[in-house]
Write an enzyme that holds these catalytic residues in place. Structure first.
Site, short mmCIF file in Angstrom:
data_model
loop_
_atom_site.label_atom_id
_atom_site.label_comp_id
_atom_site.label_asym_id
_atom_site.label_seq_id
_atom_site.Cartn_x
_atom_site.Cartn_y
_atom_site.Cartn_z
CE LYS A 44 -1.70 1.73 4.05
NZ LYS A 44 -1.48 3.16 4.29
CG ASN A 45 2.30 2.62 3.50
OD1 ASN A 45 1.16 3.00 3.21
ND2 ASN A 45 2.65 2.30 4.72
CB CYS A 66 -5.02 10.00 10.86
SG CYS A 66 -3.56 9.25 11.55
NE ARG A 113 0.32 10.55 10.33
CZ ARG A 113 -0.06 9.46 9.66
NH1 ARG A 113 -1.19 8.87 9.97
NH2 ARG A 113 0.65 9.00 8.66
CG ASP A 146 3.03 1.26 9.64
OD1 ASP A 146 3.26 1.60 8.47
OD2 ASP A 146 2.69 2.05 10.53
NE ARG A 174 -6.67 4.22 5.48
CZ ARG A 174 -5.67 4.57 6.30
NH1 ARG A 174 -5.86 4.54 7.61
NH2 ARG A 174 -4.50 4.94 5.83
C1 EPZ Z 1 4.19 6.77 6.24
O1 EPZ Z 1 3.42 7.78 6.88
C2 EPZ Z 1 3.26 5.59 6.11
N1 EPZ Z 1 2.11 5.97 5.29
C3 EPZ Z 1 2.81 5.15 7.51
O2 EPZ Z 1 2.01 4.00 7.35
C4 EPZ Z 1 4.04 4.79 8.32
O3 EPZ Z 1 3.63 4.45 9.63
C5 EPZ Z 1 5.00 5.99 8.37
O4 EPZ Z 1 5.33 6.40 7.03
C6 EPZ Z 1 6.28 5.67 9.11
O5 EPZ Z 1 6.93 4.61 8.46
C7 EPZ Z 1 2.25 5.99 3.95
O6 EPZ Z 1 3.32 5.72 3.42
C8 EPZ Z 1 1.03 6.34 3.18
P1 EPZ Z 1 6.25 10.14 8.38
P2 EPZ Z 1 3.97 9.30 6.93
O7 EPZ Z 1 6.09 11.40 7.60
O8 EPZ Z 1 4.65 9.62 5.64
C9 EPZ Z 1 6.09 13.27 11.91
C10 EPZ Z 1 0.15 2.63 7.66
O9 EPZ Z 1 -0.32 2.07 8.64
N2 EPZ Z 1 5.99 14.30 10.85
O10 EPZ Z 1 7.51 9.35 8.26
O11 EPZ Z 1 2.88 10.16 7.39
C11 EPZ Z 1 4.77 12.50 12.05
O12 EPZ Z 1 3.88 13.21 12.89
C12 EPZ Z 1 0.63 4.06 7.75
O13 EPZ Z 1 0.30 2.09 6.54
C13 EPZ Z 1 6.09 15.64 11.19
O14 EPZ Z 1 6.27 15.98 12.34
O15 EPZ Z 1 5.06 9.13 8.08
C14 EPZ Z 1 5.20 11.21 12.67
O16 EPZ Z 1 5.33 11.38 14.08
C15 EPZ Z 1 0.41 4.63 9.13
N3 EPZ Z 1 5.97 16.57 10.21
C16 EPZ Z 1 6.59 10.98 12.08
O17 EPZ Z 1 7.02 12.25 11.56
C17 EPZ Z 1 5.78 16.25 8.90
O18 EPZ Z 1 5.71 17.15 8.03
C18 EPZ Z 1 6.59 9.94 10.96
O19 EPZ Z 1 5.90 10.50 9.91
C19 EPZ Z 1 5.69 14.88 8.56
C20 EPZ Z 1 5.79 13.92 9.55
#
Ligand code: EPZ
Length: 417
Positions: free
Chosen positions: A22-23, A116, A121, A306, A398
């Site tokens: 998915k990701n 979410c 997020r 995850d 999802r």
């Molecule tokens: C991706 O989310 C995945 N989603 C998530 O999978 C996964 O858990 C995550 O990466 C970590 O591996 C998709 O790829 C669609 P991040 P993403 O930006 O990109 C903070 C699932 O279950 N952050 O690496 O949103 C954020 O709050 C989903 O499949 C900021 O602070 O993850 C979090 O604490 C859930 N500011 C941390 O970084 C920003 O601008 C990780 O976020 C962006 C992120």
């Protein structure tokens, strides 16, 4: 509202194919916006986040169709730049479309994704990066209105956190920008490398994906291409946990064991015998899982956040106390209260969850709080005595393709009604 009913305890055995990631699929679908021709995507999982992405692409004027596990997108005649609020709400990760839309159309308008189930997020890293590439972004009343001069300008960007989504947005926005963009402290997840492979097969010039420094040399435009999406490492971890908690023995096909090294070592620590060969993973579980003293979730190549919920679920029946330290999301343990309804003994304090193994779980009505938390409930229900009714399964849909069919193929007594 459909529910899933699981009857346990069962012992899983047999073989199952793991679906495409998915990701991996989501950012690649955003990347098709940059391609002036047909993109053929194989191993594209049939799950609601992908379907929502196809609705977004169609809304923007792209041609989309699905043929089994292959999705074909042609963005040649793309005309729109707005993602409607309803579609943004359907899928929080729609933010990954921002960079591609603004690079292709010079403008993008979408509602900020808001929170979410995993807590707020934030998208500050995404917006700061796009602004440094030359975009102007107005944020008011929850709407992001993004405009650019003729072309975005490549630049050096240092991420304060190796955000997966922000890294993807920068790659997508800068692939056709003027000049060179360098991302420092980039995310290293396999999905990043797969996105780079897709974009490079369409004519992009991206180097270093998979490391913490990625160089993107802007090109004029991208052409159509054909790509096979990488396997879903989190779905693989979920099925391994289902086998482990049921003292089973399963073979997963179509996986990339090298993407699961941190996960496999945790299963081995719990006493499972895990053998990787080519694209297959075989797990044989012990009669009683051993405690895991500490599981820390980290960015790749560490143990992925995850995979935490399914592995925590399996440890509810382990011999002794296991600890989980969640370092990525603020609100990852929402599902724990539902697990406790099955008889699990878990204490959560902030980023830490302490799991005391119990002798047995018993079926009960529960509801999914988020995608991976929902998968954790299903994992636990397989080993619980009696019937577990799982509600709000749209969360599971999802991120998993043919979830109950795959578990049923391994001997689970599971049905959707
Ligand atoms: C991706 O989310 C995945 N989603 C998530 O999978 C996964 O858990 C995550 O990466 C970590 O591996 C998709 O790829 C669609 P991040 P993403 O930006 O990109 C903070 C699932 O279950 N952050 O690496 O949103 C954020 O709050 C989903 O499949 C900021 O602070 O993850 C979090 O604490 C859930 N500011 C941390 O970084 C920003 O601008 C990780 O976020 C962006 C992120």
């Amino acid at each position: 509202m459909a529910k899933i009913y699981v009857e346990g305890p069962v012992r899983l055995s047999g073989e199952v194919d793991i679906h495409g990631a998915k990701n991996g699929a989501l950012p690649i679908l955003a990347g098709t916006i940059l391609c002036r021709g047909e993109c053929i995507l194989h191993n594209c999982p049939n799950l609601s986040d992908v379907e929502t992405s196809l609705k977004i692409l169609t809304h923007l004027g792209c041609e989309c169709r699905r043929e089994g596990q292959t999705v074909i997108v042609n963005a040649a005649d793309m005309s729109g730049y707005e993602i409607p609020d309803a579609l943004m709400r359907e899928m929080r990760s729609s933010i990954v479309f921002l960079g591609a839309i603004v690079a292709r159309m010079g403008r993008a308008k979408l509602s900020s994704p808001g929170g979410c189930e995993l807590g707020p997020r934030p998208i500050d890293l995404h917006l700061a990066a796009l602004r440094s590439l030359g975009a102007t972004i107005q944020e008011d009343h929850g709407v992001l209105d993004c405009t650019t001069p003729a072309l975005l300008n490549g630049t050096a960007i240092s991420l304060s956190f190796p955000s997966v989504g922000a890294t993807e947005n920068i790659m997508l926005a800068s692939a056709t920008a003027r000049g060179v963009t360098v991302i420092h402290n980039a995310a290293r997840e396999p999905e990043i490398s797969d996105l780079a492979d897709f974009l490079n097969s369409a004519g992009a010039k991206i180097y270093g994906a998979g490391s913490d420094t990625i160089e993107i040399h802007g090109v004029a435009a991208l052409h159509g291409t054909e790509h096979t999406v990488l396997p879903d490492r989190i779905a693989a971890a979920t099925f391994l946990a289902a086998a482990a908690i049921t003292r089973g023995s399963v073979v997963l096909h179509k996986v990339m064991p090298s993407h699961l090294m941190a996960v496999l070592s945790v299963f081995r620590e719990a006493g499972c015998d895990v053998v990787a060969s080519g694209k297959d993973l075989k797990l044989s579980a012990p009669a009683k899982l051993r405690r895991i003293p500490m599981v820390r979730t980290l960015v790749y190549p560490g143990f992925p956040t995850d995979a935490g919920p399914p592995v925590l679920a399996m440890q509810t029946l382990a011999d002794g106390t296991s600890m989980f330290l969640e370092n990525i999301f603020e609100n990852r343990f929402k599902y724990v209260d539902e697990l406790k309804r099955l008889g699990a003994n878990i204490k959560v304090a902030g980023k830490v969850a302490v799991v005391e193994g119990v002798a047995r779980l018993s079926g009960a009505p529960v509801e999914c709080t988020d995608l991976r938390g929902g998968a954790a409930l299903a994992v636990a229900a397989l080993a619980a005595s009696g019937v577990t009714e799982i509600d709000k399964i749209h969360h599971i849909d999802r991120g998993y393709d043919r979830f109950e069919e795959s578990l049923r193929a391994l001997g689970a007594k599971i049905k959707r009604e």
